[in-house]
Design a protein around this motif. Structure first.
Motif, PDB file in Angstrom:
ATOM      1  N   LYS A 190      -6.692 -12.202  -5.307  1.00 25.89           N
ATOM      2  CA  LYS A 190      -6.064 -12.450  -6.609  1.00 25.89           C
ATOM      3  C   LYS A 190      -6.513 -11.426  -7.650  1.00 25.89           C
ATOM      4  N   GLU A 191      -7.793 -11.118  -7.690  1.00 26.74           N
ATOM      5  CA  GLU A 191      -8.326 -10.197  -8.702  1.00 26.74           C
ATOM      6  C   GLU A 191      -8.592  -8.793  -8.152  1.00 26.74           C
ATOM      7  N   ILE A 192      -9.151  -8.708  -6.961  1.00 26.86           N
ATOM      8  CA  ILE A 192      -9.589  -7.434  -6.378  1.00 26.86           C
ATOM      9  C   ILE A 192      -8.983  -7.247  -4.996  1.00 26.86           C
ATOM     10  N   THR A 193      -8.595  -6.011  -4.708  1.00 24.87           N
ATOM     11  CA  THR A 193      -8.107  -5.645  -3.380  1.00 24.87           C
ATOM     12  C   THR A 193      -9.053  -4.621  -2.776  1.00 24.87           C
ATOM     13  N   GLU A 194      -9.407  -4.827  -1.518  1.00 23.82           N
ATOM     14  CA  GLU A 194     -10.190  -3.852  -0.762  1.00 23.82           C
ATOM     15  C   GLU A 194      -9.217  -2.953  -0.014  1.00 23.82           C
ATOM     16  N   VAL A 195      -9.372  -1.662  -0.199  1.00 25.78           N
ATOM     17  CA  VAL A 195      -8.544  -0.675   0.484  1.00 25.78           C
ATOM     18  C   VAL A 195      -9.467   0.107   1.413  1.00 25.78           C
ATOM     19  N   TYR A 196      -9.110   0.191   2.684  1.00 20.90           N
ATOM     20  CA  TYR A 196      -9.961   0.927   3.602  1.00 20.90           C
ATOM     21  C   TYR A 196      -9.126   1.806   4.527  1.00 20.90           C
ATOM     22  N   PHE A 197      -9.726   2.926   4.898  1.00 24.04           N
ATOM     23  CA  PHE A 197      -9.116   3.874   5.815  1.00 24.04           C
ATOM     24  C   PHE A 197      -9.434   3.429   7.229  1.00 24.04           C
ATOM     25  N   ALA A 213       3.736  -8.627  -0.519  1.00 24.73           N
ATOM     26  CA  ALA A 213       2.397  -9.183  -0.308  1.00 24.73           C
ATOM     27  C   ALA A 213       1.617  -9.212  -1.623  1.00 24.73           C
ATOM     28  N   LEU A 214       1.660  -8.115  -2.360  1.00 22.50           N
ATOM     29  CA  LEU A 214       0.973  -8.065  -3.654  1.00 22.50           C
ATOM     30  C   LEU A 214       1.555  -9.096  -4.616  1.00 22.50           C
ATOM     31  N   GLU A 215       2.865  -9.196  -4.687  1.00 21.77           N
ATOM     32  CA  GLU A 215       3.507 -10.164  -5.579  1.00 21.77           C
ATOM     33  C   GLU A 215       3.155 -11.600  -5.205  1.00 21.77           C
ATOM     34  N   SER A 216       3.086 -11.898  -3.922  1.00 20.06           N
ATOM     35  CA  SER A 216       2.761 -13.250  -3.474  1.00 20.06           C
ATOM     36  C   SER A 216       1.352 -13.665  -3.890  1.00 20.06           C
ATOM     37  N   VAL A 217       0.411 -12.739  -3.793  1.00 20.36           N
ATOM     38  CA  VAL A 217      -0.964 -13.049  -4.181  1.00 20.36           C
ATOM     39  C   VAL A 217      -1.095 -13.104  -5.701  1.00 20.36           C
ATOM     40  N   ILE A 218      -0.512 -12.148  -6.395  1.00 18.73           N
ATOM     41  CA  ILE A 218      -0.595 -12.126  -7.861  1.00 18.73           C
ATOM     42  C   ILE A 218       0.027 -13.380  -8.466  1.00 18.73           C
ATOM     43  N   SER A 219       1.148 -13.818  -7.914  1.00 17.67           N
ATOM     44  CA  SER A 219       1.847 -14.995  -8.441  1.00 17.67           C
ATOM     45  C   SER A 219       1.159 -16.308  -8.074  1.00 17.67           C
ATOM     46  N   GLY A 220       0.239 -16.270  -7.117  1.00 18.76           N
ATOM     47  CA  GLY A 220      -0.453 -17.475  -6.691  1.00 18.76           C
ATOM     48  C   GLY A 220       0.209 -18.188  -5.524  1.00 18.76           C
ATOM     49  N   ASN A 221       1.296 -17.637  -4.993  1.00 19.85           N
ATOM     50  CA  ASN A 221       1.952 -18.242  -3.834  1.00 19.85           C
ATOM     51  C   ASN A 221       1.089 -18.155  -2.581  1.00 19.85           C
ATOM     52  N   MET A 222       0.214 -17.139  -2.538  1.00 21.70           N
ATOM     53  CA  MET A 222      -0.745 -16.985  -1.451  1.00 21.70           C
ATOM     54  C   MET A 222      -2.109 -16.736  -2.087  1.00 21.70           C
ATOM     55  N   GLU A 223      -3.160 -17.238  -1.455  1.00 22.38           N
ATOM     56  CA  GLU A 223      -4.509 -17.043  -1.989  1.00 22.38           C
ATOM     57  C   GLU A 223      -5.015 -15.629  -1.729  1.00 22.38           C
ATOM     58  N   GLU A 224      -4.713 -15.124  -0.544  1.00 19.75           N
ATOM     59  CA  GLU A 224      -5.100 -13.759  -0.167  1.00 19.75           C
ATOM     60  C   GLU A 224      -4.177 -13.296   0.945  1.00 19.75           C
ATOM     61  N   TYR A 225      -4.243 -11.992   1.227  1.00 17.98           N
ATOM     62  CA  TYR A 225      -3.375 -11.440   2.253  1.00 17.98           C
ATOM     63  C   TYR A 225      -4.039 -10.204   2.848  1.00 17.98           C
ATOM     64  N   ASP A 232      -2.502  -4.398   7.586  1.00 20.33           N
ATOM     65  CA  ASP A 232      -2.951  -3.227   8.328  1.00 20.33           C
ATOM     66  C   ASP A 232      -1.758  -2.336   8.574  1.00 20.33           C
ATOM     67  N   GLY A 233      -1.773  -1.152   7.984  1.00 22.11           N
ATOM     68  CA  GLY A 233      -0.703  -0.193   8.165  1.00 22.11           C
ATOM     69  C   GLY A 233      -1.098   0.854   9.188  1.00 22.11           C
ATOM     70  N   ASN A 234      -0.519   2.032   9.052  1.00 17.25           N
ATOM     71  CA  ASN A 234      -0.815   3.119   9.985  1.00 17.25           C
ATOM     72  C   ASN A 234      -2.221   3.671   9.801  1.00 17.25           C
ATOM     73  N   LEU A 235      -2.593   3.955   8.568  1.00 20.93           N
ATOM     74  CA  LEU A 235      -3.899   4.544   8.279  1.00 20.93           C
ATOM     75  C   LEU A 235      -4.661   3.798   7.200  1.00 20.93           C
ATOM     76  N   LEU A 236      -4.071   2.745   6.681  1.00 15.75           N
ATOM     77  CA  LEU A 236      -4.641   2.056   5.535  1.00 15.75           C
ATOM     78  C   LEU A 236      -4.655   0.562   5.786  1.00 15.75           C
ATOM     79  N   GLY A 237      -5.736  -0.081   5.409  1.00 15.57           N
ATOM     80  CA  GLY A 237      -5.813  -1.532   5.477  1.00 15.57           C
ATOM     81  C   GLY A 237      -6.038  -2.075   4.084  1.00 15.57           C
ATOM     82  N   LEU A 238      -5.460  -3.224   3.804  1.00 16.58           N
ATOM     83  CA  LEU A 238      -5.614  -3.873   2.506  1.00 16.58           C
ATOM     84  C   LEU A 238      -6.070  -5.302   2.713  1.00 16.58           C
TER      85      LEU A 238
END
Length: 92
Positions: free
Chosen positions: A40-47, A15-27, A30-36
Motif C-alpha cells: 500500500k505504501e512502499i513497493t520493493e523493486v528488484y532485478f 496491479a498498482l491500482e488494485s493495491v493503491i485503491s485498497g482492493n488488494m492488500e499487496e501484490y 515477476d516480469g522478465n528482468l524485474l520483480g515487484l
C-alpha cells in the motif's frame, strides 16, 4: 522498467491500482528482468535473472511508482506517434 512497462503495462498498472485503491492488500509481480512486491505504501523493486534475485531491492513509494509507470507509457505513446518527446533544453 523499459521491458516490464512496455510488455506488461496493463498488468502492472492494474496491479498498482488494485493495491493503491485498497482492493488488494499487496501484490507480487515477476516480469522478465524485474520483480515487484507492491504494498500500500512502499513497493520493493528488484532485478532478477532466471529466477535469481540479483542485489538488494530498491524501495519506492507505491504512489510514486504508479506515477512513473503512467508517465513512461505516455512518453512511449508520444514517441510512437512521432512527437518530440525529449526536446533539447540548454540552460545557462
Amino acid at each position: 522498467m523499459i521491458t516490464e512497462v512496455t510488455d506488461f503495462y496493463l498488468y502492472v498498472r492494474e496491479a498498482l491500482e488494485s493495491v493503491i485503491s485498497g482492493n488488494m492488500e499487496e501484490y507480487a509481480f515477476d516480469g522478465n528482468l524485474l520483480g515487484l512486491e507492491i504494498g500500500k505504501e512502499i513497493t520493493e523493486v528488484y532485478f532478477q535473472f532466471e529466477e535469481e534475485i540479483l542485489g538488494n531491492p530498491c524501495l519506492i513509494p507505491t504512489n510514486e511508482l504508479y506515477k512513473l509507470v503512467l508517465e513512461w507509457k505516455e512518453i512511449e505513446d508520444r514517441m510512437h506517434r512521432g512527437e518530440d518527446t525529449f526536446p533539447l533544453m540548454i540552460e545557462d
